[in-house]
Design an enzyme around this catalytic site. Structure first.
Site, PDB file in Angstrom:
ATOM      1  N   ARG A  14       7.809  -9.036  15.311  1.00  0.00           N
ATOM      2  CA  ARG A  14       8.159  -7.657  14.939  1.00  0.00           C
ATOM      3  C   ARG A  14       7.160  -6.699  15.556  1.00  0.00           C
ATOM      4  O   ARG A  14       5.945  -6.956  15.552  1.00  0.00           O
ATOM      5  CB  ARG A  14       8.135  -7.516  13.412  1.00  0.00           C
ATOM      6  N   HIS A  69       4.779   0.149  -0.054  1.00  0.00           N
ATOM      7  CA  HIS A  69       5.542  -0.658   0.898  1.00  0.00           C
ATOM      8  C   HIS A  69       4.633  -1.718   1.497  1.00  0.00           C
ATOM      9  O   HIS A  69       3.405  -1.676   1.320  1.00  0.00           O
ATOM     10  CB  HIS A  69       6.167   0.235   1.975  1.00  0.00           C
ATOM     11  N   HIS A  97       0.840  -1.205   0.000  1.00  0.00           N
ATOM     12  CA  HIS A  97       0.000   0.000   0.000  1.00  0.00           C
ATOM     13  C   HIS A  97       0.874   1.254   0.000  1.00  0.00           C
ATOM     14  O   HIS A  97       2.080   1.167   0.211  1.00  0.00           O
ATOM     15  CB  HIS A  97      -0.900   0.043   1.250  1.00  0.00           C
ATOM     16  N   ASP A 113       0.880   5.139   2.044  1.00  0.00           N
ATOM     17  CA  ASP A 113       0.233   5.792   3.183  1.00  0.00           C
ATOM     18  C   ASP A 113      -0.463   7.051   2.673  1.00  0.00           C
ATOM     19  O   ASP A 113       0.146   7.846   1.936  1.00  0.00           O
ATOM     20  CB  ASP A 113       1.265   6.141   4.263  1.00  0.00           C
TER      21      ASP A 113
END
Ligand SMILES: C=C1C[C@]23C[C@@]1(O)CC[C@H]2[C@@]12CC[C@H](O)[C@@](C)(C(=O)O1)[C@H]2[C@@H]3C(=O)O
Ligand SMILES: O=C(O)CCC(=O)C(=O)O
Ligand SMILES: [Fe+2]
Length: 335
Positions: free
Chosen positions: A267, A257, A200, A202
């Protein structure tokens, strides 16, 4: 599962690392170059207090360790997309191997933040962290404006507005023994890597992201390579959002990203999405359009319009194209 065609072909030696303690003009030129070529860079010597970061990290570890019901009750009660989410991203059925907490950064909201018994500690860690990353985002935006020879606060004034619509997101990608679907590595049907947060861009102006020492973030380079960002808890990753691409009339790239998970370790990322007021009018800056002798690529719209449209689409859909100018359109922006 990540498809064969989407696999990584490079590690991050091509990602710019900008030392913010260098001479100001140098930093501003490096930022502009990174925003034009990739839309993504890392910053070191950024000046954010390490105690503020580690306090926030510890509080988010504590938060994700709670039972799901408790996580869901994080208050004040707000409608989706805000609050705790498990696998569901957005409103259009996107899913990933991730759990998250999405908070509005409006001070009134943060002052009412509660998360079980440790509410005060959690709320105060969030307030301090937001203040620190907002400051960093504004500094980067001021440097960006200077590098573009625009008045210094051209972009940061949008973030500093009292009604700025900026959000903070905590993402937790569990290790395979904690996979959210209940699968584990001994199950041969589990394919790795898996999509944690699908591809996607941002939507906001600028994103400032920090992660723990576990990798997973990947960025799409203009030449088509997916580049894996090596994790470093001491840096902030910065990316251009859709609105900055529009304001610079396409000169800066809102980078695609995604986050993948290998299941080796969990993570944790914390992303501050710097956005304007919902009423802010966004369009290509007249000085950029004129200076570059470029036709205006985008129409003017409000952030409220853009968000509404974004939420009507899926995570990976292209949102910017619909806001492209028609050839016959006049420049109606009084920015
Ligand atoms: C599917 C969606 C989720 C998202 C809003 C959107 O319509 C498209 C962009 C997504 C994103 C990416 C950056 C941030 O994480 C986020 C909060 C945002 O503002 O845009 C998410 C949205 C979300 O998860 O609600
Ligand atoms: O967790 C990550 O590293 C990326 C998250 C992300 O892209 C987002 O929250 O918008
Ligand atoms: Fe993102």
């Amino acid at each position: 599962m990540v498809k064969e065609s989407q696999k990584i072909v490079a590690l991050d030696q091509d990602i710019p690392v900008i030392d913010m303690s260098q001479e100001r003009l140098r930093v501003s030129m490096q930022i502009v170059k990174a925003c034009e070529s990739i839309g993504f860079f890392k910053v070191v010597n950024h000046g954010v207090d390490p105690d503020v970061i580690s306090r926030m990290e510890q509080e988010s570890i504590n938060f994700f360790a709670k039972p799901v019901l408790e996580k869901k009750s994080v208050g004040p009660v707000v409608n989706r997309p805000f609050g705790y989410g498990l696998k569901d991203i957005g409103l259009k059925g996107d899913i990933g191997e991730v759990e998250y907490l999405l908070l509005h950064t409006n001070p009134l909201f943060l002052s009412q933040l509660s998360s079980g018994n440790d509410s005060t500690k959690f709320g105060s860690a969030v307030t301090c962290y937001v203040e620190a990353v907002k400051q960093l985002a504004c500094e980067i935006l001021d440097l960006t404006a200077e590098g573009l020879r625009l008045p210094p606060h051209t972009f940061s004034k949008l973030i500093r507005a009292v009604d700025s619509d900026s959000v903070l997101r905590f993402n937790h990608y569990p290790s395979s023994d904690q996979f959210l679907s209940g699968a584990n590595l001994s199950d041969k049907s589990v394919s790795l890597p898996r999509v944690g947060f699908g591809e996607h861009t941002d939507p906001q102006i600028l994103t400032v992201l920090r992660s723990n020492g576990v990798g997973g973030l990947q960025v799409a380079f203009p030449d088509g390579r997916w580049v894996s960002v090596s994790p470093d808890p001491s840096v902030f990753c910065v990316n251009v959002g859709d609105l900055l691409q529009v304001m610079t009339n396409g000169r800066f790239l809102s980078v695609r990203h995604r986050a993948v998970t290998t299941g080796h370790a969990s993570r944790l990322s914390m992303a501050y999405f710097a956005g304007p007021s919902v009423h802010a009018k966004i369009g290509p800056l007249p000085t950029i359009v004129t200076a570059a002798d470029q036709p205006r690529l985008y129409r003017t719209f409000t952030w409220a319009d853009y968000k509404k449209f974004a939420y009507s689409l899926g995570l990976g859909d292209n949102r910017l194209d619909i806001f492209r100018s028609r050839v016959d359109e006049e420049d109606e922006l009084g920015f």
